[in-house]
Design a protein around this motif. Structure first.
Motif, PDB file in Angstrom:
ATOM      1  N   GLY A  15       0.705  -1.217   0.020  1.00 37.97           N
ATOM      2  CA  GLY A  15      -0.078   0.045   0.034  1.00 37.97           C
ATOM      3  C   GLY A  15       0.713   1.233  -0.010  1.00 37.97           C
ATOM      4  O   GLY A  15       2.013   1.238   0.263  1.00 37.97           O
ATOM      5  N   PRO A  16       0.263   2.261  -0.279  1.00 33.36           N
ATOM      6  CA  PRO A  16       0.847   3.621  -0.286  1.00 33.36           C
ATOM      7  C   PRO A  16       1.220   4.042   1.072  1.00 33.36           C
ATOM      8  O   PRO A  16       0.488   3.691   2.202  1.00 33.36           O
ATOM      9  N   PRO A  17       2.384   4.931   1.499  1.00 30.23           N
ATOM     10  CA  PRO A  17       2.691   5.344   2.646  1.00 30.23           C
ATOM     11  C   PRO A  17       1.585   6.144   3.200  1.00 30.23           C
ATOM     12  O   PRO A  17       0.847   6.771   2.509  1.00 30.23           O
ATOM     13  N   SER A  21       4.056  12.836   4.969  1.00 30.96           N
ATOM     14  CA  SER A  21       5.370  13.140   5.539  1.00 30.96           C
ATOM     15  C   SER A  21       6.007  11.656   5.987  1.00 30.96           C
ATOM     16  O   SER A  21       7.292  11.522   5.393  1.00 30.96           O
ATOM     17  N   ALA A  22       5.146  10.745   5.755  1.00 31.99           N
ATOM     18  CA  ALA A  22       5.858   9.260   5.369  1.00 31.99           C
ATOM     19  C   ALA A  22       6.264   8.957   4.345  1.00 31.99           C
ATOM     20  O   ALA A  22       7.299   8.452   4.220  1.00 31.99           O
ATOM     21  N   GLU A  25       9.629  10.866   3.840  1.00 31.31           N
ATOM     22  CA  GLU A  25      10.763  10.050   4.576  1.00 31.31           C
ATOM     23  C   GLU A  25      11.254   9.218   3.911  1.00 31.31           C
ATOM     24  O   GLU A  25      12.574   8.964   3.974  1.00 31.31           O
ATOM     25  N   LEU A  26      10.337   8.266   3.284  1.00 32.55           N
ATOM     26  CA  LEU A  26      11.019   7.181   2.562  1.00 32.55           C
ATOM     27  C   LEU A  26      11.804   7.669   1.326  1.00 32.55           C
ATOM     28  O   LEU A  26      12.959   7.039   1.081  1.00 32.55           O
ATOM     29  N   ALA A  27      11.257   8.786   0.567  1.00 33.93           N
ATOM     30  CA  ALA A  27      12.145   9.285  -0.486  1.00 33.93           C
ATOM     31  C   ALA A  27      13.479   9.764  -0.100  1.00 33.93           C
ATOM     32  O   ALA A  27      14.617   9.610  -0.570  1.00 33.93           O
ATOM     33  N   ASP A  44      13.533  -2.993  -0.248  1.00 29.42           N
ATOM     34  CA  ASP A  44      13.466  -1.525   0.090  1.00 29.42           C
ATOM     35  C   ASP A  44      12.646  -0.554  -0.565  1.00 29.42           C
ATOM     36  O   ASP A  44      12.412  -0.983  -1.844  1.00 29.42           O
ATOM     37  N   TRP A  45      12.117   0.551   0.118  1.00 31.56           N
ATOM     38  CA  TRP A  45      11.333   1.458  -1.019  1.00 31.56           C
ATOM     39  C   TRP A  45      12.189   2.139  -1.995  1.00 31.56           C
ATOM     40  O   TRP A  45      13.273   2.368  -1.826  1.00 31.56           O
ATOM     41  N   MET A  46      11.662   2.283  -3.269  1.00 29.30           N
ATOM     42  CA  MET A  46      12.457   2.933  -4.202  1.00 29.30           C
ATOM     43  C   MET A  46      11.089   3.657  -5.082  1.00 29.30           C
ATOM     44  O   MET A  46      10.027   3.181  -5.260  1.00 29.30           O
TER      45      MET A  46
END
Ligand SMILES: [Fe+2]
Ligand SMILES: [Fe+2]
Length: 335
Positions: A15-17, A21-22, A25-27, A44-46
């Motif tokens: 699912g999406p963050p 702000s989350a 943070e991932l970016a 990992d998130w990309m």
């Protein structure tokens, strides 16, 4: 080799963050890791763009390895000795292995083998333009090892430091094998150059036909290469097309001298000020024509791949049927 991919959650599952702000943070974490020259792993998130760029590049690379088996495979039954046949079979088999590592690496990004093969077979996906030229004589096999695998090494060694972990790790082994491919080709040519005038003429002719196509293999200059800038920024690509091409020319000219062939470029000369060889204009028109599917062997290569895939359908069906029966039997025995 890529079992960590089993840990990747589905896009829907993850699912999406939850908040803006989350997401940022991932970016930020992704960018920080790229800036620190760290590795991105499948779990990992990309950014979507990073994932798409990698899928496009790795699947094109995998297709090139698989289609690249065809021009040389053509010579397995006609190799001039048992020794040459054994070497060529081993090399062509290595290329199949490279394709499989790379399809596996691309699968860790959430794309299936079926999707990638469908892209290749429908003509949508690209592969290296060099494999759309015919192998007319035995010298072509040697020249492909020397120049095509030589160019592949230049291109692929920096990929061992690619920011995407599975791709970088696959390239370590691939590069070791490419080095054997380059040497076997060069050695086969050295032997031919010690033979008859006719053999020497074959080597020169194959060199003339393949030289410019190998320079084009590095791709267009950065200004005409739409994906290059972003791939460099993300550490997918480390060295520009033009720089790699120059390194290849500088490394190959002395090898041509030792071999005793001339390279078909009147503008090729050492530039003392640049400390590099200058070389002539590449025919980009021909390159784009081949990339667009209109090179001398594009249709033949694709038709051969599609036929091999459909001829192999019964093997895949049999393997699936066996797996199903085995699973059913194991369940029955367990009950
Ligand atoms: Fe390869
Ligand atoms: Fe190779």
């Amino acid at each position: 080799m890529y079992t960590q991919s089993m840990d990747i959650p589905d896009a829907a599952e993850k699912g999406p963050p939850e908040s803006a702000s989350a997401a940022s943070e991932l970016a930020n974490a992704f960018e920080a890791r790229i800036d620190a020259d760290g590795r991105i792993e499948p779990q990992d998130w990309m950014p979507d763009n990073y994932r798409q760029t990698l899928v496009r590049q790795i699947s094109q690379h995998a297709h090139s390895e698989i289609v690249g088996m065809l021009p040389e495979g053509n010579w397995i039954s006609r190799a001039p000795s048992l020794k040459r046949k054994a070497i060529l079979i081993a090399k062509v088999q290595d290329e199949a292995g490279h394709g499989l590592y790379l399809y596996s690496a691309a699968e860790t990004l959430g794309t299936s083998r079926e999707q990638m093969l469908e892209g290749l077979h429908s003509g949508r996906a690209k592969y290296s333009s060099i494999f759309n030229y015919p192998t007319l004589t035995w010298a072509d096999v040697g020249v492909i090892g020397w120049l095509v695998d030589g160019a592949a090494i230049m291109n692929q060694v920096p990929l061992c430091r690619c920011s995407y972990g599975p791709y970088a790790r696959a390239m370590v082994r691939v590069c070791k094998e490419e080095s054997f491919h380059q040497r076997q080709g060069y050695e086969a040519l050295l032997v031919m150059m010690k033979g008859t005038d006719e053999q020497r003429a074959m080597v020169q002719d194959a060199t003339n036909r393949y030289w410019w196509k190998c320079l084009a293999m590095f791709g267009p200059p950065a200004a005409d290469s739409p994906h290059s800038a972003l791939a460099m920024r993300w550490g997918i690509k480390r060295i520009s097309n033009d720089e790699l091409r120059q390194k290849f020319v500088d490394a190959t000219v002395p090898q041509a001298k030792v071999l005793g062939v001339t390279l078909p470029d009147p503008d090729l000369k050492w530039n003392e000020a640049r400390q590099h060889y200058d070389y002539g204009e590449i025919d980009w028109q021909e390159f784009w024509t081949t990339v667009a599917g209109n090179g001398p062997c594009n249709k033949e290569r694709l038709a051969t791949r599609v036929k091999a895939h459909s001829d192999g359908q019964w093997v895949r069906d049999a393997a699936m049927a066996y797996a199903r029966k085995y699973r059913e039997r194991t369940i029955t025995e367990a009950v």
